[in-house]
Design a protein around this motif. Structure first.
Motif, mmCIF file in Angstrom:
data_model
loop_
_atom_site.group_PDB
_atom_site.id
_atom_site.type_symbol
_atom_site.label_atom_id
_atom_site.label_comp_id
_atom_site.label_asym_id
_atom_site.label_seq_id
_atom_site.Cartn_x
_atom_site.Cartn_y
_atom_site.Cartn_z
ATOM 1 N N THR A 103 43.650 -30.870 -10.046
ATOM 2 C CA THR A 103 44.289 -31.671 -11.088
ATOM 3 C C THR A 103 44.341 -30.877 -12.389
ATOM 4 N N GLY A 104 45.321 -31.235 -13.218
ATOM 5 C CA GLY A 104 45.441 -30.573 -14.512
ATOM 6 C C GLY A 104 46.851 -30.657 -15.041
ATOM 7 N N ASP A 105 47.166 -29.758 -15.963
ATOM 8 C CA ASP A 105 48.500 -29.704 -16.549
ATOM 9 C C ASP A 105 49.539 -29.499 -15.447
ATOM 10 N N PRO A 106 50.623 -30.266 -15.458
ATOM 11 C CA PRO A 106 51.618 -30.154 -14.381
ATOM 12 C C PRO A 106 52.148 -28.745 -14.155
ATOM 13 N N ALA A 107 52.339 -27.963 -15.219
ATOM 14 C CA ALA A 107 52.843 -26.599 -15.042
ATOM 15 C C ALA A 107 51.826 -25.737 -14.304
ATOM 16 N N ALA A 108 50.541 -25.888 -14.650
ATOM 17 C CA ALA A 108 49.497 -25.113 -13.975
ATOM 18 C C ALA A 108 49.330 -25.571 -12.534
ATOM 19 N N VAL A 109 49.429 -26.873 -12.302
ATOM 20 C CA VAL A 109 49.338 -27.395 -10.937
ATOM 21 C C VAL A 109 50.499 -26.871 -10.096
ATOM 22 N N ALA A 110 51.695 -26.824 -10.688
ATOM 23 C CA ALA A 110 52.854 -26.299 -9.968
ATOM 24 C C ALA A 110 52.658 -24.828 -9.624
ATOM 25 N N ALA A 111 52.058 -24.061 -10.540
ATOM 26 C CA ALA A 111 51.795 -22.649 -10.271
ATOM 27 C C ALA A 111 50.790 -22.497 -9.135
ATOM 28 N N PHE A 112 49.765 -23.346 -9.127
ATOM 29 C CA PHE A 112 48.785 -23.307 -8.037
ATOM 30 C C PHE A 112 49.459 -23.659 -6.714
ATOM 31 N N ARG A 113 50.269 -24.700 -6.720
ATOM 32 C CA ARG A 113 50.943 -25.129 -5.490
ATOM 33 C C ARG A 113 51.799 -23.998 -4.922
ATOM 34 N N ALA A 114 52.533 -23.304 -5.794
ATOM 35 C CA ALA A 114 53.397 -22.214 -5.336
ATOM 36 C C ALA A 114 52.579 -21.044 -4.799
ATOM 37 N N ALA A 115 51.469 -20.734 -5.471
ATOM 38 C CA ALA A 115 50.650 -19.596 -5.044
ATOM 39 C C ALA A 115 49.913 -19.878 -3.741
ATOM 40 N N ALA A 116 49.551 -21.141 -3.500
ATOM 41 C CA ALA A 116 48.722 -21.484 -2.340
ATOM 42 C C ALA A 116 49.512 -21.619 -1.051
ATOM 43 N N ALA A 117 50.817 -21.848 -1.138
ATOM 44 C CA ALA A 117 51.615 -22.109 0.064
ATOM 45 C C ALA A 117 51.892 -20.823 0.827
ATOM 46 N N GLY A 118 51.706 -20.880 2.144
ATOM 47 C CA GLY A 118 51.970 -19.725 2.996
ATOM 48 C C GLY A 118 52.135 -20.153 4.435
ATOM 49 N N SER A 119 51.963 -19.212 5.334
ATOM 50 C CA SER A 119 52.153 -19.504 6.757
ATOM 51 C C SER A 119 50.949 -20.201 7.377
ATOM 52 N N GLY A 120 49.769 -20.008 6.778
ATOM 53 C CA GLY A 120 48.566 -20.606 7.345
ATOM 54 C C GLY A 120 47.948 -19.803 8.468
ATOM 55 N N VAL A 121 48.418 -18.577 8.688
ATOM 56 C CA VAL A 121 47.846 -17.725 9.734
ATOM 57 C C VAL A 121 47.422 -16.400 9.118
ATOM 58 N N ILE A 122 46.486 -15.730 9.790
ATOM 59 C CA ILE A 122 46.068 -14.390 9.383
ATOM 60 C C ILE A 122 46.811 -13.402 10.279
ATOM 61 N N PRO A 123 47.637 -12.521 9.721
ATOM 62 C CA PRO A 123 48.458 -11.629 10.556
ATOM 63 C C PRO A 123 47.684 -10.416 11.062
ATOM 64 N N TRP A 124 46.733 -10.669 11.954
ATOM 65 C CA TRP A 124 45.951 -9.564 12.513
ATOM 66 C C TRP A 124 46.867 -8.578 13.223
ATOM 67 N N ALA A 125 46.555 -7.292 13.093
ATOM 68 C CA ALA A 125 47.389 -6.251 13.697
ATOM 69 C C ALA A 125 46.558 -5.316 14.566
ATOM 70 N N ASP A 126 45.412 -5.802 15.057
ATOM 71 C CA ASP A 126 44.554 -4.949 15.871
ATOM 72 C C ASP A 126 45.197 -4.684 17.227
ATOM 73 N N SER A 127 44.868 -3.549 17.814
ATOM 74 C CA SER A 127 45.395 -3.188 19.124
ATOM 75 C C SER A 127 44.811 -4.096 20.198
ATOM 76 N N VAL A 128 45.649 -4.478 21.149
ATOM 77 C CA VAL A 128 45.162 -5.303 22.257
ATOM 78 C C VAL A 128 44.967 -4.460 23.513
ATOM 79 N N GLY A 129 44.953 -3.137 23.338
ATOM 80 C CA GLY A 129 44.775 -2.264 24.494
ATOM 81 C C GLY A 129 43.456 -2.496 25.204
ATOM 82 N N SER A 130 42.367 -2.629 24.438
ATOM 83 C CA SER A 130 41.066 -2.865 25.062
ATOM 84 C C SER A 130 41.025 -4.230 25.731
ATOM 85 N N ALA A 131 41.718 -5.213 25.142
ATOM 86 C CA ALA A 131 41.765 -6.539 25.759
ATOM 87 C C ALA A 131 42.492 -6.477 27.098
ATOM 88 N N ALA A 132 43.546 -5.660 27.186
ATOM 89 C CA ALA A 132 44.278 -5.521 28.446
ATOM 90 C C ALA A 132 43.362 -4.977 29.535
#
Length: 212
Positions: free
Chosen positions: A36-65
């Motif tokens: 909660t807070g000033d609407p402009a600051a809340v809007a900035a937080f909302r914009a900064a926090a939004a994303g895909s919700g996943v961690i884009p791990w890029a590790d090799s799956v060769g050992s898993a295979a």
């Protein structure tokens, strides 16, 4: 639990000898977050926090295979191998290819999606070096625990209150109210970092131990 009681527990999780709390089968804890807070600051937080919700791990799956091949070739009792060794090798390779394709898709979505209203990777990004090491590497887990306070991406993040069917969402410009699940513990380090970044906002988190 009150906000004051919640603050008493900040950073007080007990963890194994390596200092990281990451259960083999995560204990998903439900939380409410109110900003909660000033609407402009809340809007900035909302914009900064939004994303895909996943961690884009890029590790090799060769050992898993290779692990998949051995599991297919010599399954634990009472199961029996149903494929030839060559068939096991082919299937393990197909699983590897599918896993790599999924990794590429997640990386593409992570860069463009804003579907998740609280994406810790957007707010406190996992370093590229750790993304290449993968989620099970000790350095990755240690960084996530120290920086986020949880070793997995948040799940089931929704904006509250959820409107009734067919009703438009009514946003309060001075409030972001979210519900989400966190693995094993409340993400206190992340919350403390966000409070430091947005000192003009009130950022309060409350675990709901009985669920939503």
């Amino acid at each position: 639990m009150s906000a004051a009681a919640g603050r008493e527990g900040e950073g007080s999780a007990s963890a194994p000898n390596d200092g990281v709390l990451a259960l083999p089968h995560p204990d998903w804890l439900y939380h409410h977050l109110r900003v909660t807070g000033d609407p402009a600051a809340v809007a900035a937080f909302r914009a900064a926090a939004a994303g895909s919700g996943v961690i884009p791990w890029a590790d090799s799956v060769g050992s898993a295979a290779e692990d998949w091949f051995h599991l297919l070739a010599a399954p634990p009792a009472p199961q029996r191998r149903s494929l030839s060794l060559e068939g096991c090798r082919i299937l393990a390779g197909q699983l590897r290819d599918a896993a790599e394709a999924r990794q590429r898709l997640l990386a593409e979505r992570a860069a463009a999606s804003r579907a998740c209203p609280l994406d810790l990777h957007r707010l406190l990004p996992v370093p590229d070096r750790l993304l290449r090491l993968g989620p099970d590497h000790s350095e990755s887990r240690a960084w996530l625990w120290a920086t986020w306070g949880t070793t997995q991406a948040l799940r089931g993040v929704v904006e509250l209150p959820v409107p009734g069917r067919g009703r438009p969402r009514q946003l309060d410009p001075g409030l972001v109210w979210l519900g989400f699940w966190a693995a094993d513990w409340t993400p206190w380090p992340a919350i403390l970092a966000l409070r430091s970044r947005w000192p003009g906002l009130s950022i309060e988190i409350r675990p709901l131990y009985d669920g939503p």
